[in-house]
Scaffold this motif. Structure first.
Motif, PDB file in Angstrom:
ATOM      1  N   VAL A   1       0.829  -1.217   0.000  1.00 38.92           N
ATOM      2  CA  VAL A   1       0.000   0.000   0.000  1.00 38.92           C
ATOM      3  C   VAL A   1       0.855   1.256   0.000  1.00 38.92           C
ATOM      4  O   VAL A   1       2.055   1.222   0.282  1.00 38.92           O
ATOM      5  CB  VAL A   1      -0.943   0.022   1.229  1.00 38.92           C
ATOM      6  CG1 VAL A   1      -1.908  -1.151   1.170  1.00 38.92           C
ATOM      7  CG2 VAL A   1      -0.138  -0.009   2.536  1.00 38.92           C
ATOM      8  N   ARG A   2       0.208   2.390  -0.327  1.00 38.60           N
ATOM      9  CA  ARG A   2       0.838   3.700  -0.271  1.00 38.60           C
ATOM     10  C   ARG A   2       0.964   4.174   1.169  1.00 38.60           C
ATOM     11  O   ARG A   2       0.313   3.682   2.078  1.00 38.60           O
ATOM     12  CB  ARG A   2       0.030   4.711  -1.085  1.00 38.60           C
ATOM     13  CG  ARG A   2       0.211   4.613  -2.595  1.00 38.60           C
ATOM     14  CD  ARG A   2       1.566   5.159  -3.037  1.00 38.60           C
ATOM     15  NE  ARG A   2       1.758   6.529  -2.599  1.00 38.60           N
ATOM     16  CZ  ARG A   2       1.301   7.589  -3.242  1.00 38.60           C
ATOM     17  NH1 ARG A   2       0.634   7.441  -4.366  1.00 38.60           N
ATOM     18  NH2 ARG A   2       1.523   8.804  -2.778  1.00 38.60           N
TER      19      ARG A   2
ATOM     20  N   HIS B   1       5.526   5.298  -3.631  1.00 41.60           N
ATOM     21  CA  HIS B   1       5.319   5.597  -5.042  1.00 41.60           C
ATOM     22  C   HIS B   1       4.567   4.458  -5.711  1.00 41.60           C
ATOM     23  O   HIS B   1       4.815   3.283  -5.428  1.00 41.60           O
ATOM     24  CB  HIS B   1       6.659   5.823  -5.751  1.00 41.60           C
ATOM     25  CG  HIS B   1       6.529   6.631  -7.002  1.00 41.60           C
ATOM     26  ND1 HIS B   1       6.006   6.103  -8.173  1.00 41.60           N
ATOM     27  CD2 HIS B   1       6.841   7.924  -7.278  1.00 41.60           C
ATOM     28  CE1 HIS B   1       6.007   7.029  -9.109  1.00 41.60           C
ATOM     29  NE2 HIS B   1       6.498   8.145  -8.596  1.00 41.60           N
ATOM     30  N   ASN B   2       3.654   4.820  -6.623  1.00 39.57           N
ATOM     31  CA  ASN B   2       2.861   3.806  -7.317  1.00 39.57           C
ATOM     32  C   ASN B   2       3.729   2.804  -8.066  1.00 39.57           C
ATOM     33  O   ASN B   2       3.455   1.596  -8.065  1.00 39.57           O
ATOM     34  CB  ASN B   2       1.911   4.480  -8.320  1.00 39.57           C
ATOM     35  CG  ASN B   2       0.829   5.294  -7.649  1.00 39.57           C
ATOM     36  OD1 ASN B   2       0.427   5.009  -6.529  1.00 39.57           O
ATOM     37  ND2 ASN B   2       0.365   6.326  -8.329  1.00 39.57           N
ATOM     38  N   GLU B   3       4.769   3.288  -8.749  1.00 42.17           N
ATOM     39  CA  GLU B   3       5.597   2.406  -9.567  1.00 42.17           C
ATOM     40  C   GLU B   3       6.280   1.345  -8.709  1.00 42.17           C
ATOM     41  O   GLU B   3       6.402   0.186  -9.120  1.00 42.17           O
ATOM     42  CB  GLU B   3       6.637   3.228 -10.336  1.00 42.17           C
ATOM     43  CG  GLU B   3       6.052   4.224 -11.318  1.00 42.17           C
ATOM     44  CD  GLU B   3       5.220   3.557 -12.402  1.00 42.17           C
ATOM     45  OE1 GLU B   3       5.546   2.427 -12.797  1.00 42.17           O
ATOM     46  OE2 GLU B   3       4.231   4.170 -12.841  1.00 42.17           O
TER      47      GLU B   3
ATOM     48  N   VAL C   1      -4.017   0.764  -6.303  1.00 39.71           N
ATOM     49  CA  VAL C   1      -3.491   2.033  -6.800  1.00 39.71           C
ATOM     50  C   VAL C   1      -4.384   2.540  -7.930  1.00 39.71           C
ATOM     51  O   VAL C   1      -5.317   1.860  -8.362  1.00 39.71           O
ATOM     52  CB  VAL C   1      -2.032   1.889  -7.308  1.00 39.71           C
ATOM     53  CG1 VAL C   1      -1.102   1.466  -6.194  1.00 39.71           C
ATOM     54  CG2 VAL C   1      -1.957   0.903  -8.456  1.00 39.71           C
ATOM     55  N   SER C   2      -4.079   3.710  -8.418  1.00 39.19           N
ATOM     56  CA  SER C   2      -4.869   4.318  -9.482  1.00 39.19           C
ATOM     57  C   SER C   2      -4.887   3.431 -10.729  1.00 39.19           C
ATOM     58  O   SER C   2      -3.866   2.865 -11.127  1.00 39.19           O
ATOM     59  CB  SER C   2      -4.287   5.682  -9.856  1.00 39.19           C
ATOM     60  OG  SER C   2      -4.869   6.178 -11.039  1.00 39.19           O
ATOM     61  N   ARG C   3      -6.060   3.334 -11.341  1.00 38.24           N
ATOM     62  CA  ARG C   3      -6.162   2.566 -12.589  1.00 38.24           C
ATOM     63  C   ARG C   3      -5.268   3.177 -13.670  1.00 38.24           C
ATOM     64  O   ARG C   3      -4.785   2.471 -14.554  1.00 38.24           O
ATOM     65  CB  ARG C   3      -7.622   2.513 -13.053  1.00 38.24           C
ATOM     66  CG  ARG C   3      -7.863   1.611 -14.247  1.00 38.24           C
ATOM     67  CD  ARG C   3      -9.332   1.481 -14.542  1.00 38.24           C
ATOM     68  NE  ARG C   3     -10.013   0.656 -13.574  1.00 38.24           N
ATOM     69  CZ  ARG C   3     -10.131  -0.673 -13.692  1.00 38.24           C
ATOM     70  NH1 ARG C   3      -9.591  -1.306 -14.711  1.00 38.24           N
ATOM     71  NH2 ARG C   3     -10.787  -1.348 -12.765  1.00 38.24           N
TER      72      ARG C   3
END
Length: 296
Positions: free
Chosen positions: A196-197, A226-228, A243-245
């Motif tokens: 998770v973030r 970070h998402n990546e 995470v964001s689509r």
């Protein structure tokens, strides 16, 4: 008293930079001239504007109260000077955005705006939602673009589109394999490891409110900023992510990730344009805000 625009400019620069040394560089004065300007201003109003801690200066209550008014005076003075010279007001904006917006939306937004206004100067600061809110509230940024909520009364959060979070895993993860044969249910996620973030991010805020509300004992195996980084770990088969689509789709197309269908969770979050209510909004700032709203 008769205060000058230079004194106000020094006051604002010190409030933003934290030291007289850095402020003097920002306003292109010598350090002694900047110190004198601040001293003259404080003597003129017969009250200090900062609390001193070594070389650091922190706004006191009066300084925080006067800062928005100083910014507005300087903004209007600049607009007056440019109008008097027959010039259009220049666009020089300090922008801040959260990670998802900076990675997947800001490049196109900034490039498109610069095509419309090639003389504009845009500076971008990236952080999580909490950090951008703090920077806008301290007048360190002119405009913030966030995907989390903001409850500070001095800030105005203008709705600006929406984003969907996706729960994802590697194609070899047990939940991905199970999904091939039957619909997933809430109970299927009780023993999952989550990547998770960090707290303070808009993604984490939605995850905590929705997923952790149903799974209070969920195992948060890794917390990353970070998402990546999250997607790479998840693609390696260690846990599942949320995470964001926008971030997930390229790795879905590459066959590295799959979306786990979770109709029992409404993982929608709004985007907001964030401005200080006492911030002077010049034509350039209004133009950029309008462009953002028309482009999403």
């Amino acid at each position: 008293m008769r205060m000058t625009l230079r004194q106000l400019a020094v006051f604002v620069a010190i409030a933003q930079e934290g030291t007289v040394t850095r402020a003097s560089e920002a306003v292109r004065l010598t350090q002694s001239a900047a110190s004198m300007a601040l001293s003259d201003l404080e003597n003129g109003i017969e009250s200090p504007l900062f609390d001193r801690q070594g070389k650091r200066l922190h706004l006191n209550d009066l300084g925080r109260y006067l800062l928005p008014q100083a910014l507005e005076i300087l903004g209007r003075a600049e607009a007056f000077e440019q109008a008097a010279r027959g010039e259009l007001q220049t666009v020089d904006l300090r922008l801040g955005s959260t990670l998802t917006i900076s990675d997947y939306l800001m490049p196109d937004l900034m490039a498109g705006f610069l095509l419309k206004k090639p003389d504009a100067h845009l500076r971008l600061q990236v952080g999580n939602t909490r950090q951008i809110i703090e920077a806008v509230s301290q007048f360190q940024l002119d405009l913030g673009l966030i995907e989390g909520s903001c409850n500070l009364p001095q800030l105005q959060a203008i709705p600006w589109g929406a984003d969907e979070l996706a729960v994802c895993s590697a194609p070899t993860h047990p939940l991905a394999i199970r999904q091939q044969h039957a619909a997933l249910h809430l109970d299927d996620f009780r023993d999952a490891d989550w990547i998770v973030r960090e707290e303070g991010s808009g993604t984490r805020e939605v995850f905590d409110k929705i997923v952790l509300n149903d799974l209070p004992d969920a195992r948060l195996r890794l917390t990353l900023g970070h998402n990546e980084a999250i997607l790479k770990v998840v693609a390696g088969g260690i846990g599942i992510g949320c995470v964001s689509r926008l971030a997930v789709e390229p790795m879905i197309d590459a066959g590295q990730l799959v979306v786990l269908n979770t109709p029992f969770w409404m993982l929608i979050r709004p985007f907001f344009l964030l401005v200080h209510r006492q911030k002077y909004q010049g034509p350039g700032m209004k133009a950029f805000m309008t462009y953002c709203q028309e482009s999403i």
